[in-house]
Motif scaffolding. Structure first.
Motif, short mmCIF file in Angstrom:
data_model
loop_
_atom_site.label_atom_id
_atom_site.label_comp_id
_atom_site.label_asym_id
_atom_site.label_seq_id
_atom_site.Cartn_x
_atom_site.Cartn_y
_atom_site.Cartn_z
N ALA A 1 -9.39 2.76 -0.14
CA ALA A 1 -8.41 2.84 -1.23
C ALA A 1 -6.99 2.73 -0.67
O ALA A 1 -6.15 2.03 -1.24
N LYS A 2 -6.74 3.39 0.44
CA LYS A 2 -5.42 3.33 1.07
C LYS A 2 -5.11 1.90 1.52
O LYS A 2 -3.99 1.39 1.32
N LYS A 3 -6.09 1.23 2.08
CA LYS A 3 -5.90 -0.15 2.54
C LYS A 3 -5.61 -1.07 1.36
O LYS A 3 -4.74 -1.94 1.44
N GLN A 4 -6.29 -0.85 0.22
CA GLN A 4 -6.04 -1.66 -0.97
C GLN A 4 -4.62 -1.46 -1.48
O GLN A 4 -3.94 -2.43 -1.83
N VAL A 5 -4.16 -0.22 -1.50
CA VAL A 5 -2.81 0.07 -1.97
C VAL A 5 -1.79 -0.59 -1.05
O VAL A 5 -0.81 -1.20 -1.52
N GLU A 6 -2.01 -0.53 0.26
CA GLU A 6 -1.10 -1.15 1.21
C GLU A 6 -1.08 -2.67 1.05
O GLU A 6 -0.02 -3.29 1.12
N GLN A 7 -2.24 -3.27 0.80
CA GLN A 7 -2.29 -4.72 0.60
C GLN A 7 -1.58 -5.13 -0.67
O GLN A 7 -0.85 -6.13 -0.69
N LYS A 8 -1.75 -4.36 -1.75
CA LYS A 8 -1.04 -4.67 -3.00
C LYS A 8 0.46 -4.56 -2.81
O LYS A 8 1.22 -5.39 -3.30
N ALA A 9 0.87 -3.51 -2.09
CA ALA A 9 2.30 -3.34 -1.85
C ALA A 9 2.86 -4.49 -1.00
O ALA A 9 3.96 -4.99 -1.25
N ALA A 10 2.11 -4.94 -0.03
CA ALA A 10 2.55 -6.05 0.82
C ALA A 10 2.64 -7.33 0.00
O ALA A 10 3.58 -8.12 0.19
N ARG A 11 1.70 -7.55 -0.91
CA ARG A 11 1.75 -8.76 -1.75
C ARG A 11 2.96 -8.70 -2.70
O ARG A 11 3.64 -9.69 -2.92
N ARG A 12 3.21 -7.50 -3.26
CA ARG A 12 4.35 -7.35 -4.15
C ARG A 12 5.66 -7.59 -3.40
O ARG A 12 6.56 -8.24 -3.90
N ALA A 13 5.76 -7.07 -2.18
CA ALA A 13 6.97 -7.24 -1.37
C ALA A 13 7.16 -8.70 -1.00
O ALA A 13 8.29 -9.20 -0.98
N ALA A 14 6.09 -9.41 -0.74
CA ALA A 14 6.18 -10.82 -0.36
C ALA A 14 6.64 -11.67 -1.55
O ALA A 14 7.38 -12.63 -1.39
N ARG A 15 6.19 -11.33 -2.76
CA ARG A 15 6.59 -12.10 -3.95
C ARG A 15 8.04 -11.86 -4.30
O ARG A 15 8.71 -12.76 -4.76
N SER A 16 8.50 -10.63 -4.14
CA SER A 16 9.88 -10.31 -4.55
C SER A 16 10.90 -10.73 -3.51
O SER A 16 12.08 -10.77 -3.80
#
Length: 99
Positions: A83-98
């Motif tokens: 779950a922690k890894k999923q949250v980190e991956q989502k955050a990284a994808r969001r940061a990359a898009r913005s």
């Protein structure tokens, strides 16, 4: 595993790969009989054969409960890490898009 060394035949019950070999070391029989199927050496033994040594063992409930608790804790840790890894991956994808 290469396709050349395996025929693709499998046992319908246990799904072990089967090798085509003749019954003797000579050439294949001319009678047209199919060759004998033999399990290859690398296949594991049947589960019933492995578990047979534990068949008459008495069950210690305290040890079983401790073991179950350890498995449960390990499973929960793995689930939390995933779950922690999923949250980190989502955050990284969001940061990359913005960016």
């Amino acid at each position: 595993m290469s396709r050349d060394s395996h025929s693709g035949l499998q046992c319908p019950q246990c799904r072990t790969h089967l090798a085509l070999v003749t019954a003797d070391d000579g050439p294949a029989p001319a009678t047209g009989d199919p060759p004998i199927l033999v399990r290859e050496e690398w296949t594991p033994p049947p589960v019933a054969e492995v578990l047979a040594q534990y068949a008459g063992r008495s069950i210690d409930s305290a040890t079983a409960l401790r073991g179950a608790a350890r498995v449960r804790d390990s499973f929960n840790r793995a689930r939390q890490a995933a779950a922690k890894k999923q949250v980190e991956q989502k955050a990284a994808r969001r940061a990359a898009r913005s960016a």
